[in-house]
Design a protein around this motif. Structure first.
Motif, PDB file in Angstrom:
ATOM      1  N   LEU A   1      -2.007   1.025  -0.223  1.00 52.14           N
ATOM      2  CA  LEU A   1      -2.177   0.657   1.183  1.00 52.14           C
ATOM      3  C   LEU A   1      -3.046   1.682   1.908  1.00 52.14           C
ATOM      4  O   LEU A   1      -3.770   1.332   2.852  1.00 52.14           O
ATOM      5  CB  LEU A   1      -0.816   0.519   1.856  1.00 52.14           C
ATOM      6  N   ASP A   2      -2.959   2.952   1.505  1.00 50.06           N
ATOM      7  CA  ASP A   2      -3.872   3.948   2.080  1.00 50.06           C
ATOM      8  C   ASP A   2      -5.325   3.602   1.752  1.00 50.06           C
ATOM      9  O   ASP A   2      -6.220   3.722   2.606  1.00 50.06           O
ATOM     10  CB  ASP A   2      -3.530   5.349   1.538  1.00 50.06           C
ATOM     11  N   GLN A   3      -5.577   3.188   0.516  1.00 51.85           N
ATOM     12  CA  GLN A   3      -6.938   2.779   0.149  1.00 51.85           C
ATOM     13  C   GLN A   3      -7.374   1.570   0.962  1.00 51.85           C
ATOM     14  O   GLN A   3      -8.525   1.480   1.397  1.00 51.85           O
ATOM     15  CB  GLN A   3      -6.989   2.459  -1.343  1.00 51.85           C
ATOM     16  N   ALA A   4      -6.445   0.629   1.185  1.00 49.48           N
ATOM     17  CA  ALA A   4      -6.787  -0.531   2.004  1.00 49.48           C
ATOM     18  C   ALA A   4      -7.109  -0.117   3.432  1.00 49.48           C
ATOM     19  O   ALA A   4      -8.021  -0.666   4.070  1.00 49.48           O
ATOM     20  CB  ALA A   4      -5.634  -1.535   1.981  1.00 49.48           C
ATOM     21  N   ASP A   5      -6.381   0.875   3.961  1.00 54.32           N
ATOM     22  CA  ASP A   5      -6.642   1.354   5.320  1.00 54.32           C
ATOM     23  C   ASP A   5      -8.036   1.967   5.422  1.00 54.32           C
ATOM     24  O   ASP A   5      -8.777   1.694   6.379  1.00 54.32           O
ATOM     25  CB  ASP A   5      -5.563   2.373   5.709  1.00 54.32           C
TER      26      ASP A   5
ATOM     27  N   ALA B   1      -7.493  -4.416  14.904  1.00 52.15           N
ATOM     28  CA  ALA B   1      -6.119  -4.859  15.116  1.00 52.15           C
ATOM     29  C   ALA B   1      -5.398  -5.073  13.791  1.00 52.15           C
ATOM     30  O   ALA B   1      -4.217  -4.724  13.646  1.00 52.15           O
ATOM     31  CB  ALA B   1      -6.110  -6.149  15.942  1.00 52.15           C
ATOM     32  N   LEU B   2      -6.106  -5.619  12.811  1.00 45.07           N
ATOM     33  CA  LEU B   2      -5.486  -5.836  11.502  1.00 45.07           C
ATOM     34  C   LEU B   2      -5.189  -4.509  10.817  1.00 45.07           C
ATOM     35  O   LEU B   2      -4.147  -4.354  10.160  1.00 45.07           O
ATOM     36  CB  LEU B   2      -6.424  -6.679  10.637  1.00 45.07           C
ATOM     37  N   ARG B   3      -6.061  -3.523  10.990  1.00 48.28           N
ATOM     38  CA  ARG B   3      -5.807  -2.207  10.395  1.00 48.28           C
ATOM     39  C   ARG B   3      -4.588  -1.544  11.023  1.00 48.28           C
ATOM     40  O   ARG B   3      -3.768  -0.931  10.326  1.00 48.28           O
ATOM     41  CB  ARG B   3      -7.049  -1.322  10.562  1.00 48.28           C
ATOM     42  N   ARG B   4      -4.450  -1.664  12.340  1.00 50.65           N
ATOM     43  CA  ARG B   4      -3.272  -1.082  13.004  1.00 50.65           C
ATOM     44  C   ARG B   4      -1.985  -1.771  12.538  1.00 50.65           C
ATOM     45  O   ARG B   4      -0.936  -1.128  12.394  1.00 50.65           O
ATOM     46  CB  ARG B   4      -3.421  -1.207  14.520  1.00 50.65           C
ATOM     47  N   GLU B   5      -2.061  -3.062  12.326  1.00 48.19           N
ATOM     48  CA  GLU B   5      -0.892  -3.770  11.808  1.00 48.19           C
ATOM     49  C   GLU B   5      -0.534  -3.270  10.418  1.00 48.19           C
ATOM     50  O   GLU B   5       0.651  -3.110  10.082  1.00 48.19           O
ATOM     51  CB  GLU B   5      -1.172  -5.280  11.787  1.00 48.19           C
ATOM     52  N   LEU B   6      -1.538  -2.980   9.581  1.00 40.26           N
ATOM     53  CA  LEU B   6      -1.271  -2.447   8.250  1.00 40.26           C
ATOM     54  C   LEU B   6      -0.634  -1.069   8.334  1.00 40.26           C
ATOM     55  O   LEU B   6       0.253  -0.729   7.533  1.00 40.26           O
ATOM     56  CB  LEU B   6      -2.575  -2.399   7.444  1.00 40.26           C
ATOM     57  N   GLU B   7      -1.058  -0.240   9.316  1.00 39.60           N
ATOM     58  CA  GLU B   7      -0.432   1.069   9.495  1.00 39.60           C
ATOM     59  C   GLU B   7       1.051   0.915   9.819  1.00 39.60           C
ATOM     60  O   GLU B   7       1.895   1.663   9.313  1.00 39.60           O
ATOM     61  CB  GLU B   7      -1.152   1.824  10.603  1.00 39.60           C
ATOM     62  N   ARG B   8       1.367  -0.058  10.667  1.00 40.20           N
ATOM     63  CA  ARG B   8       2.779  -0.285  11.005  1.00 40.20           C
ATOM     64  C   ARG B   8       3.572  -0.728   9.776  1.00 40.20           C
ATOM     65  O   ARG B   8       4.684  -0.247   9.528  1.00 40.20           O
ATOM     66  CB  ARG B   8       2.877  -1.340  12.101  1.00 40.20           C
TER      67      ARG B   8
END
Length: 871
Positions: free
Chosen positions: A745-749, A718-725
């Motif tokens: 942010l891509d690296q964080a994903d 859920a946190l990863r999807r929030e980062l994508e948004r």
């Protein structure tokens, strides 16, 4: 014809490094074989030089000698058996082993095949030349003298430390006392009597002991030093004579074998007989400590906090001190509520702050205390400091007459309430008069006298309570303190009010000062009104700061921005008021009045600008920054929970439930919850992973359920999807910093995906590593986003875009340009002026004041000590 061995010329050139390597091998084997021997030898020598044999029974000493002797003999034999003299070839092998290809060994080889083949022989010769070149660069190899595997407890270092201490504080002469313990000791003593002695200064002086056998002529020692003498040999052969102890009783015979006394005065000390000596003793008196008040730096803040510097000194250091305030009855104007005799009260005694580190022989400190609520506030008192040294000697400062520093109340009604509180605490006989005055003040009040109806009702409740207690003759000491506290709280409400009241008081102070300048008031009156304006301005800015701190809707970054702006505003306002006062002191009242008018306009603009800022929302860059900050906090919470779960795999009973080390499943504070999974809803107070900034935990929906009840892997997803948004809505596209932020942010994903997979495979260690990478990438992304916002600020400011766009640039209410990264001003402007140093000094004074309060917990005192040591 026999060919020359190619190794021979090379070894002739390597004679020096080979000799050094061979010597290193000898040292290495000597150290490894005989380190127990010299360890025992050093320990025995240290004990003898320190004179331990003179302090223990002779049986213990001889047992120790026997054990030490057996140990030395055993370790010497063991070392001799283990030691092997190194051969020259071993040194060659040691030096050859550190070179690539072992060239020395290669030069000693012979060609096995292809002896008659010219090509093979040429290749072999080329190989030998290359090995000769490598061998020519050989260097001596350092020996391996490490003994840690053989001496894991570091016994050799303990023995060496004891020997060093013995050489510094002992005497080699003490070793001779061993001869007195042998079988022939009596014969030796009979042929030659001997003696030894020491002078030990008091412990608090920190001075070393003196060995009399090494001293000559005059000896200067502090008073109270203890002399110890021991006489050996035939009794009566030696005698002691002294005039330094002043003893008249229990002196004992001069020929006793042991003497011990203290030095109290100058005199002589002598040992009469063969080999005797005589010394002149000078007793250095222990001076009383001294303390004095320092006038520079003494001040009282608007809220009544007193700062009184003082200077203390002593020849060996001050141990403790107190400050005592005593009521000066002769200086009190005995009228109104002070006309009656006061109730007896003990003087105010406060412990003085002492330096935690450094020398206490001479220092300057500051006593910081707030005595605003004491009954003697603003009454004449005498202040006297007293300090003590380790010898219990005391020194006092001259009594300083002053009025007890306390908070000033500018509101007339608040000042009246404080005066009635003082009269009530002065004596309970004043209770009827206090009630009468309060009833008169609160009867049919005019509009604006009370700030609110609540303040009026509080006063009436206090009044009825006081009248009831007086009527029933039940005004005890406890009731007196209770009513006094209620009056103090009421006065604070009347004085401080809210930020609007503070602004109004500041305007009134400005008008009074302006009118006084127009009417040609005296210098003292203008100085008093100028001080009132300063106090009112500080109160207004303090109210603004408190209001910002109480506002729970602002994010942490906005609060820091507001605090920075508040500090900057206060410094500029202070500079402007200093300019006004300077103009008035020079008699340039027209210019001073003009500057005062500019000050009023600036404050009005500041108030209007604050109202406009309160109506504007955040720009996209700020919203994106806050969203990333919230995601970083959620990721930190998940990482903390994964770490705790990893701990519980090895220790299932560790840190279950609510404790100081338990912060809940998502990094928030837990409330009696175990770390074990599947035990119901989480009760942390922070936003759950995947939750939008500003959303409540009670929000319904699948995502909220995942954030509260889902497994770690689900919440990580859920946190990863929030980062994508958030990455899709990230501003600053097209700029170098904006693209760098998206890459981070891509690296964080990717790191979050790896953490999610590891969590689903129950590999907590791998998950923690991936989560750490995700957090680092998020920090880089936020840093790059800040740079992109700063670049956009500069670009849009140059184009003159309107306020309210993303990253626009504008001046603050005082006409200054903001810096980069959404910061107000720059460090060049922020660090100028005296306000930074004044604020730092105030913080240091507060830390010192708290460190001197002995009733505080030990943990807090230790923390304050570390702060003082660091700053």
């Amino acid at each position: 014809m026999a060919r020359q061995n190619p190794l021979t010329p090379v070894m002739s050139r390597l004679r020096r490094p080979l000799s050094l390597t061979w010597a290193g091998l000898i040292a290495e084997r000597l150290v490894r074989a005989f380190w127990p021997f010299w360890t025992v030898l050093a320990a025995t020598a240290a004990a003898l030089i320190l004179g331990l044999q003179d302090m223990m029974p002779i049986e213990v000493v001889w047992v120790g000698f026997v054990l030490a002797g057996l140990g030395l003999i055993g370790f010497a034999i063991h070392g001799a058996m283990r030691f092997r003299w190194p051969r020259r070839q071993e040194a060659v092998d040691r030096m050859d082993s550190v070179m690539p290809g072992r060239p020395l060994a290669a030069l000693g080889d012979r060609q096995a095949i292809g002896g008659g083949d010219p090509a093979s022989e040429a290749l072999w010769q080329a190989h030998l030349r290359r090995m000769a070149e490598r061998a020519s660069a050989a260097k001596a190899v350092e020996p391996d003298l490490a003994l840690a595997p053989r001496d894991p407890f570091g016994l050799r270092y303990v023995a060496l430390l004891g020997l060093v201490v013995a050489l510094l504080f002992g005497s080699v002469m003490r070793v001779g006392s061993v001869s007195q313990m042998g079988p022939g000791a009596g014969t030796d003593l009979a042929t030659g009597p001997a003696w030894e002695g020491w002078i030990e200064p008091p412990t608090y002086t920190g001075l070393p002991s003196l060995y009399l056998n090494d001293q000559k002529g005059e000896i200067r020692v502090p008073e109270g030093s203890r002399v110890t003498l021991r006489l050996y040999g035939e009794v009566g052969a030696l005698s002691v004579a002294e005039t330094v102890s002043g003893r008249t009783e229990d002196v004992g015979a001069a020929t006793d074998t042991e003497h011990s006394f203290e030095i109290v005065s100058d005199g002589t000390l002598s040992i009469d007989g063969p080999g005797g000596k005589s010394w002149k003793i000078v007793a250095i008196p222990d001076e009383k400590p001294q303390v004095s008040l320092v006038s520079d730096g003494a001040k009282t803040t608007f809220d009544g906090q007193m700062s009184q510097p003082f200077k203390a000194e002593d020849d060996y250091g001050v141990v403790r001190g107190t400050a005592t305030f005593r009521l000066d009855m002769d200086e009190i104007e005995r009228r109104y509520g002070l006309a009656v005799d006061p109730e007896p009260r003990e003087p105010i005694t406060i412990d003085l702050p002492m330096p935690i580190t450094g020398d206490r022989a001479e220092f300057t400190e500051t006593l910081i205390e707030n005595l605003s609520q004491h009954p003697w506030a603003h009454l004449p008192v005498t202040l006297e400091f007293e300090v003590s040294d380790a010898a219990e000697q005391t020194g006092q400062s001259a009594p300083e007459q002053m009025k007890l520093p306390a908070r000033r109340f500018f509101d007339p009604l608040a000042a009246s309430v404080i005066e009635m509180r003082r009269d009530l605490l002065w004596s309970r006989d004043n209770a009827p008069r206090v009630a009468q005055v309060l009833r008169a003040v609160s009867h049919a009040p005019e509009d604006g006298l009370f700030r609110s109806e609540t303040a009026y009702l509080r006063l009436r409740v206090i009044l009825r309570r006081l009248e009831t207690l007086t009527a029933h003759d039940s005004l005890t000491t406890e009731a007196q303190e209770e009513v006094a506290q209620a009056l103090w709280d009421l006065a604070l409400v009347l004085e401080d009010g809210d930020i609007g009241d503070a602004l109004e008081r500041m305007r009134e102070a400005q008008e009074r000062l302006s009118e006084a300048m127009r009417n040609g008031a005296s210098e003292d009156e203008i100085a008093r009104l100028m001080q009132e304006l300063r106090d009112a301005t500080q109160d207004y800015l303090r109210q603004k700061s408190q209001q910002a701190q109480r506002d729970g809707e602002q994010q942490q970054g906005d609060q820091q921005l507001s605090e920075n702006m508040m500090t900057l505003d206060q410094q500029d306002l202070q500079d402007m008021m200093d300019r006004i006062q300077e103009l008035m002191e020079q008699g340039r009242y027209a210019e001073a009045e003009q500057a005062l008018q500019e000050f009023q306009e600036m404050m009005e603009n500041l108030r209007m600008t604050e109202g406009q800022q309160g109506q504007q929302g955040q720009n996209p860059g700020q919203e994106a920054m806050e969203g990333l900050a919230e995601t970083l906090r959620d990721q930190q919470g998940l990482s903390d929970q994964a770490f705790r779960d990893l701990q519980e795999q090895f220790n299932p009973n560790s840190q279950q439930g609510q404790s100081q080390q338990n912060e809940g499943r998502d990094g928030s504070q837990g409330r009696g919850q175990s770390h074990q999974q599947g035990q119901g809803n989480q009760q942390g107070q922070g936003n759950q992973p995947g939750q939008q900034p500003g959303q409540q935990q009670g929000q319904s929906g699948e995502q909220g359920q995942q954030g509260q009840q889902g497994s770690l892997a689900d919440r990580q997803e859920a946190l990863r999807r929030e980062l994508e948004r958030q990455r899709g809505n990230l501003p600053g596209a097209g700029s170098e910093a904006g693209d760098a932020a998206r890459e981070s942010l891509d690296q964080a994903d990717r790191a979050m995906r790896g953490a999610e997979e590891a969590l689903r495979q129950d590999d907590l260690a791998e998950a923690i590593d991936r989560q750490s990478e995700a957090m680092e990438a998020l920090r880089d992304g936020m840093r790059n986003l800040g740079e992109a916002m700063a670049e956009n600020n500069q670009t849009q400011g140059a184009q003159g875009q309107a306020r309210g766009q993303f990253g626009d640039q504008q001046n603050d209410p005082l006409g200054r340009a903001p810096g980069q990264g959404a910061q107000v001003g720059t460090q060049d402007n922020l660090l100028q002026g005296e306000d930074v140093y004044r604020r730092a000094r105030e913080l240091l004074d507060e830390i010192r004041r708290r460190s001197g309060e002995g009733e505080r917990p030990d943990v807090e005192l230790e923390y304050l000590k570390r702060l003082l040591e660091r700053f």
